[in-house]
Structures are given as structure tokens and as C-alpha cells.
Design a protein around this motif. Structure first.
Motif, mmCIF file in Angstrom:
data_model
loop_
_atom_site.group_PDB
_atom_site.id
_atom_site.type_symbol
_atom_site.label_atom_id
_atom_site.label_comp_id
_atom_site.label_asym_id
_atom_site.label_seq_id
_atom_site.Cartn_x
_atom_site.Cartn_y
_atom_site.Cartn_z
ATOM 1 N N LYS A 154 1.934 25.348 19.988
ATOM 2 C CA LYS A 154 0.885 26.367 20.053
ATOM 3 C C LYS A 154 0.520 26.938 18.686
ATOM 4 O O LYS A 154 -0.473 27.641 18.545
ATOM 5 N N ARG A 155 1.332 26.648 17.679
ATOM 6 C CA ARG A 155 1.153 27.296 16.375
ATOM 7 C C ARG A 155 0.039 26.643 15.568
ATOM 8 O O ARG A 155 -0.122 25.429 15.563
ATOM 9 N N LYS A 196 4.088 12.878 14.713
ATOM 10 C CA LYS A 196 4.249 12.537 13.296
ATOM 11 C C LYS A 196 3.006 12.942 12.504
ATOM 12 O O LYS A 196 3.095 13.572 11.447
ATOM 13 N N GLN A 197 1.821 12.578 12.996
ATOM 14 C CA GLN A 197 0.586 12.925 12.294
ATOM 15 C C GLN A 197 0.394 14.435 12.239
ATOM 16 O O GLN A 197 -0.046 14.984 11.223
ATOM 17 N N PHE A 198 0.729 15.101 13.344
ATOM 18 C CA PHE A 198 0.664 16.563 13.422
ATOM 19 C C PHE A 198 1.570 17.179 12.350
ATOM 20 O O PHE A 198 1.169 18.087 11.610
ATOM 21 N N ALA A 199 2.794 16.646 12.229
ATOM 22 C CA ALA A 199 3.755 17.170 11.258
ATOM 23 C C ALA A 199 3.320 16.876 9.829
ATOM 24 O O ALA A 199 3.409 17.744 8.949
ATOM 25 N N LEU A 200 2.835 15.654 9.570
ATOM 26 C CA LEU A 200 2.474 15.263 8.204
ATOM 27 C C LEU A 200 1.322 16.110 7.654
ATOM 28 O O LEU A 200 1.265 16.376 6.454
ATOM 29 N N ARG A 201 0.410 16.525 8.525
ATOM 30 C CA ARG A 201 -0.698 17.398 8.073
ATOM 31 C C ARG A 201 -0.147 18.701 7.501
ATOM 32 O O ARG A 201 -0.662 19.221 6.511
ATOM 33 N N HIS A 202 0.888 19.225 8.124
ATOM 34 C CA HIS A 202 1.479 20.480 7.661
ATOM 35 C C HIS A 202 2.392 20.254 6.455
ATOM 36 O O HIS A 202 2.418 21.071 5.532
ATOM 37 N N VAL A 262 11.174 24.866 23.046
ATOM 38 C CA VAL A 262 10.940 24.805 21.602
ATOM 39 C C VAL A 262 9.619 24.091 21.329
ATOM 40 O O VAL A 262 8.800 24.553 20.529
ATOM 41 N N TRP A 263 9.393 22.953 22.002
ATOM 42 C CA TRP A 263 8.162 22.203 21.800
ATOM 43 C C TRP A 263 6.942 23.020 22.225
ATOM 44 O O TRP A 263 5.911 23.029 21.542
ATOM 45 N N ARG A 264 7.060 23.737 23.346
ATOM 46 C CA ARG A 264 5.931 24.561 23.812
ATOM 47 C C ARG A 264 5.541 25.583 22.753
ATOM 48 O O ARG A 264 4.355 25.813 22.493
ATOM 49 N N ASP A 265 6.549 26.195 22.151
ATOM 50 C CA ASP A 265 6.273 27.208 21.130
ATOM 51 C C ASP A 265 5.658 26.580 19.881
ATOM 52 O O ASP A 265 4.653 27.054 19.359
ATOM 53 N N GLY A 296 11.000 25.477 8.373
ATOM 54 C CA GLY A 296 11.952 25.564 9.483
ATOM 55 C C GLY A 296 11.389 24.959 10.760
ATOM 56 O O GLY A 296 12.104 24.277 11.514
ATOM 57 N N ASP A 297 10.099 25.194 11.030
ATOM 58 C CA ASP A 297 9.453 24.628 12.219
ATOM 59 C C ASP A 297 9.445 23.112 12.164
ATOM 60 O O ASP A 297 9.680 22.427 13.165
ATOM 61 N N LEU A 298 9.177 22.562 10.977
ATOM 62 C CA LEU A 298 9.081 21.112 10.816
ATOM 63 C C LEU A 298 10.437 20.440 11.000
ATOM 64 O O LEU A 298 10.525 19.349 11.563
ATOM 65 N N TYR A 299 11.502 21.102 10.534
ATOM 66 C CA TYR A 299 12.835 20.548 10.763
ATOM 67 C C TYR A 299 13.169 20.551 12.251
ATOM 68 O O TYR A 299 13.799 19.609 12.762
#
Length: 282
Positions: free
Chosen positions: A146-147, A174-180, A140-143, A153-156
Motif C-alpha cells: 500500500k505504500r 522485483k520491478q516494484f522493488a528496483l524502482r525504489h 506484512v505484504w499488505r502493508d 528497511g521495507d525493501l529488506y
């Protein structure tokens, strides 16, 4: 299951609207009549216009079409979004729903990923072995990593696998997620997602004895819980705030009592048991 046209007619009649009112400037009344009575195809933009006239969202439309309940797939995703604690019985029940759904829709990548995450969380709950559990969720993390763009749904899913990574990696994620997340502004579900991320990161910081940083994460989660009127998560935040304050040589007992009393008032007894274990641990 009733067709789109049939459900549209049902809603229109229920609201007392004429065909002309709903179809005006979208398609001819004859075409609209065929859509309602013969379920002829119309394009997405026209359907969107019709639903706006009816005052109905796509989500509500599909809910009505499915007999005023979520489809099996939507039920899985909704329950996954609402996961608060890793209750093994709840995780197993949801995993079984995933397996049943995948018998009919084997290529549903979102449900596949959710089932992988649930496998990892169940394994972790049973064994406490983070390394082996991490190997379970690595696909899941590998997929996700790469996005170029992450969606709700991805963030959850990203939030659900935070526990499997070392703290420095989690803080980068966390920083990666917060940007999105920032792209979504006030979109529905986003505040709940932000709360979950802050609460999970706070717990990881507590495990690493970084109580000052954990306290800051909890204060952010408390602010969002109040904004969203999410009193169940707020009660857990109060307990964690109290734990952090105790470790920072401040009195946190009143916050722990407040959180525990709220869970009792809300009759959240399963969560109360888990919180009490957390209090003993820390």
C-alpha cells in the motif's frame, strides 16, 4: 544512558577540539556549554551541524552513546539485514530478541513486521508448507504493497518474503522493488540488498527450471559481490552459477568447486552444509 550533551563532550574532548571550534556559527558558546554540561535540548539541524564538526555520523554517535554497541533494536535490524540462509536456529534466536524488544516497545511496527517474517520463515523451515507460511507473512505484504515509497528497511522485508509468492508475482515485486532501490544510488546497504534480491530470485527461477534466467540473475549478483568485496555471498553465487551451467549443457563443475573451496577457506561451515544440500537438490 548518558545524554546527548555528555556524549558530545566526551567525543569533543577525545578529539581535542575546543567548544568554540565545534559550536562556531551553530549556537553560542554559552548555549553549547549548557548542552554539554546540563544536556539542554537543541534542534536536529544544530545537532547535525555539531556531528559534522566532530566528524561523527548519527549512527556512530548512538553506537557510542549505547556503550560502543548497538541498541537491542538496532541489533535486531542489523541481524535481519545480514540473514543469508534460513538457518532455523538463527531465526529462532532473532525472533526471541524481537519478542523481548516488543515487551517494552509494542508499537514498533518495523520490529513487529520482522517478527512476523521470522515466524513465517521458521514455519517454512519446519514444515515446507509454503501456503500456510505465506498466510503468516501476508499482513506484512499488505502493508508494504500500500505504500507510495519504500525505504531500506521495507525493501529488506520485501526481499525476505519473496519465497512465499508464485514466480510471476515475484518478478513483478522485483520491478516494484528496483524502482525504489534506484532512488538510493550508492547509499550504504543498497548493493547488499540488490545482491540478496538477485540471489533469491535466481533460486526461485532454479526451482522453476528456468536456468537461463537464473544464470543471468546470478551474473548480476556476482558483479555486485565483487564490487562490494562480499566473498561469502560470492562463493554461494559461484555454486549457483555452476548448477545453472550444468543444466544449460555447459560445464559448471569448476564454479561449484570454486564456491565450495571459498566457503571452506572462509570457514563458513554452516553455509557449506546448506550449499551442499543445494547441490544435491539440483
Amino acid at each position: 544512558m548518558k545524554g546527548y550533551g555528555e556524549i558530545t563532550k566526551q567525543i569533543r574532548n577525545g578529539k581535542g577540539y575546543t567548544q568554540k571550534h565545534v559550536s562556531d556559527n551553530l549556537l553560542t558558546q554559552g548555549a553549547f556549554s549548557k548542552f554539554e554540561n546540563k544536556n539542554t535540548d537543541i534542534n536536529l539541524a544544530t545537532m547535525h551541524g555539531i556531528l559534522n564538526r566532530l566528524g561523527i555520523t548519527f549512527e556512530e554517535f548512538f553506537y557510542i552513546q549505547n556503550g560502543y554497541q548497538y541498541s537491542k533494536r538496532d541489533d535486531i535490524i542489523t541481524q535481519f539485514y545480514r540473514l543469508t540462509y534460513n538457518d532455523e536456529a538463527v531465526l529462532r534466536e532473532l525472533l526471541e530478541k524481537c519478542k523481548q524488544d516488543l515487551k517494552d516497545f509494542k508499537e514498533d511496527q518495523q520490529v513487529v513486521h520482522i517478527s512476523i517474517i521470522l515466524d513465517g520463515l521458521i514455519f517454512l523451515a519446519k514444515t515446507g508448507d509454503f501456503e500456510l507460511a505465506k498466510k503468516t507473512v501476508e499482513p506484512v505484504w499488505r502493508d508494504l504493497s500500500k505504500r507510495n515509497q519504500l525505504y531500506i528497511g521495507d525493501l529488506y522485508m520485501l526481499n525476505a518474503i519473496l519465497f512465499f509468492f508464485p514466480l510471476p508475482t515475484v518478478l513483478q515485486i522485483k520491478q516494484f522493488a528496483l524502482r525504489h532501490i534506484a532512488l538510493y544510488g550508492n547509499f550504504r546497504h543498497v548493493s547488499r540488498l540488490q545482491i540478496n534480491i538477485s540471489m533469491n530470485i535466481a533460486l526461485l527461477l532454479m526451482k522453476d527450471n528456468k536456468y537461463s534466467k537464473a544464470h543471468r540473475e546470478i551474473l548480476n549478483a556476482i558483479f555486485l559481490c565483487k564490487k562490494e568485496h562480499d566473498f561469502i555471498l560470492l562463493s554461494i553465487c559461484y555454486v549457483r552459477k555452476g548448477i545453472c551451467l550444468n543444466h544449460l549443457s555447459q560445464s559448471g563443475e569448476k564454479w561449484i568447486r570454486k564456491g565450495v573451496n571459498m566457503l571452506m577457506t572462509l570457514e563458513q561451515f554452516s553455509l557449506l552444509e546448506m550449499v551442499e544440500e543445494e547441490i544435491k537438490q539440483y
